[in-house]
Every structure is written in C-alpha cells, then in structure tokens.
Design an enzyme around this catalytic site. Structure first.
Site, short mmCIF file in Angstrom:
data_model
loop_
_atom_site.label_atom_id
_atom_site.label_comp_id
_atom_site.label_asym_id
_atom_site.label_seq_id
_atom_site.Cartn_x
_atom_site.Cartn_y
_atom_site.Cartn_z
N PHE A 129 0.84 -1.20 0.00
CA PHE A 129 0.00 0.00 0.00
C PHE A 129 0.87 1.25 0.00
CE2 PHE A 129 -4.36 1.23 0.31
CZ PHE A 129 -4.35 2.49 0.85
N ALA A 155 -3.23 -4.54 3.51
CA ALA A 155 -3.12 -5.42 4.68
C ALA A 155 -4.30 -6.39 4.80
CB ALA A 155 -3.01 -4.57 5.94
N LEU A 156 -5.47 -5.94 4.37
CA LEU A 156 -6.64 -6.83 4.46
C LEU A 156 -6.50 -8.07 3.59
CD1 LEU A 156 -9.81 -4.57 4.66
CD2 LEU A 156 -8.73 -5.90 6.48
N ASN A 192 3.97 -11.31 12.45
CA ASN A 192 3.16 -10.17 12.04
C ASN A 192 4.00 -8.91 11.97
OD1 ASN A 192 1.37 -8.09 11.65
ND2 ASN A 192 -0.10 -8.77 13.19
N HIS A 226 -12.00 3.46 8.90
CA HIS A 226 -11.41 2.38 8.12
C HIS A 226 -10.09 1.88 8.70
CE1 HIS A 226 -10.25 0.54 4.05
NE2 HIS A 226 -11.21 -0.17 4.57
N CYS A 245 1.79 -1.89 6.11
CA CYS A 245 1.77 -0.62 6.85
C CYS A 245 0.39 -0.01 6.75
CB CYS A 245 2.81 0.33 6.28
SG CYS A 245 2.86 1.93 7.13
N VAL A 246 -0.25 0.17 7.90
CA VAL A 246 -1.58 0.78 7.95
C VAL A 246 -1.44 2.11 8.66
CG1 VAL A 246 -3.99 0.43 8.58
CG2 VAL A 246 -2.53 -1.54 8.12
N THR A 302 -11.12 8.32 8.65
CA THR A 302 -12.35 7.56 8.96
C THR A 302 -12.04 6.33 9.82
OG1 THR A 302 -12.19 6.06 7.06
CG2 THR A 302 -13.21 8.24 6.69
#
Ligand SMILES: Nc1c(NC[C@H](O)[C@H](O)[C@H](O)CO)[nH]c(=O)[nH]c1=O
Ligand SMILES: CC(=O)[C@@H](O)COP(=O)(O)O
Length: 149
Positions: free
Chosen positions: A14, A45-46, A107, A82, A74-75, A80
C-alpha cells in the site's frame, strides 16, 4: 536453525517505500538464518490473511508447503473508521489463522498514526519490524519443532 526451512513472505504494497524497508529487513534476517523464502505481493493489509490462507490450502494440493509465514504491511490512520477495520481485522485474521491452524506467522504489519512513525519502525537502521516479524516466525517454527507440534 535448520537450513531446510522455507518460508513465505506476504507483503502488502500500500505504501511502496515502507514496504521496501520492511521487506529488506525481513529478507536480511532470513538470509542470516540460512533459510529460503518466497515473496508474494497483495494490494493491502486486508489481503494478507487471505493470501496466507490460499498458500495453506494450496499446500494440500500441488502447492508449496511452507514452514512459516511473514506478514509485512503498513496501515496509517486516515480520517475515517477504516483504519480500525484494516488494522484490527488483518491482525485478528492472522491470529485466527495461526491459532486455528497451528502455523507460525510473524506479524510485521505496522499500524501507525503517521508516516514518521512508520519510517521509524520500518527503516533497517531503526527498529525494522520486518526483521522482527521474520525473527518471530523463525522462533515459533523452532518452538513447534521443540513441542513436536
Ligand atoms: N488504508 C490502508 C489500506 N487499505 C486497503 C485495504 O487493506 C484493502 O486493500 C482494501 O480495503 C481493499 O480490500 N491498506 C493498507 O495496507 N494500509 C493502509 O493504510
Ligand atoms: C487505514 C486506511 O484505510 C486509511 O488510509 C483510509 O484513509 P481514510 O480513513 O481517510 O479514508
């Protein structure tokens, strides 16, 4: 560490520049341990837990049977809710896979507030959670072997 081990790295690209750092760290740790690995890439990541599930299912057929898995991603929080979904659900799905199927998964999915925090945890000259995730996977593989699991 047995040199016959073979692991799968599943990376979410991402943020390409963060993914580069995490992958560099994870590969360096695996090469230091003398184990082999494959790398597959997913959008975010999903998609990491499904990709691991795909690989596990493929091993029941003609696919490669991996000794363990490393999740890299990386998130970064946006405006929002999300972030909670992506960060929480990816972590939960990895845990469900590992506990439910008894597979070793490191992880290395960063869940951070901003890019600065991500870089501090991705850069090889800093904490590099990619290397840490590889280390965790190797440790859990060794524990499985020790326990005869
Ligand atoms: N916002 C981030 C995402 N979002 C995308 C999701 O992971 C997923 O690819 C999408 O919802 C389609 O299923 N992914 C990250 O890895 N990092 C983020 O910051
Ligand atoms: C973690 C995310 O999904 C995030 O990047 C999305 O940003 P936003 O919440 O501003 O749509």
């Amino acid at each position: 560490m047995s040199s016959s081990l073979n692991l799968l790295i599943v990376e979410a690209r991402f943020y390409d520049h963060i993914a580069d750092f995490l992958l560099e760290g994870a590969k360096a740790r695996l090469e230091e341990a003398g184990v082999t690995y494959d790398v597959v890439t997913v959008p975010g990541a999903l998609e990491i837990p499904p990709a691991i599930s795909f690989a596990m299912n493929a091993a029941d057929g003609d696919g490669v049977e991996y000794d363990g898995y490393i999740a890299l991603g990386c998130v970064i929080r946006g405006e929002t809710y999300h972030f909670e979904i992506v960060a929480g659900e990816s972590a939960r799905a990895l845990m469900d896979l590992s506990v439910g199927s008894g597979v070793a998964i490191g992880n290395g999915i960063l869940t951070v507030e901003n890019e600065e925090q991500a870089l501090e945890r991705a850069r090889p000259d800093r904490k590099n959670k990619g290397a840490a995730a590889a280390e965790a996977a190797l440790t859990m593989i060794a524990l499985k072997d020790e326990l005869g699991a």
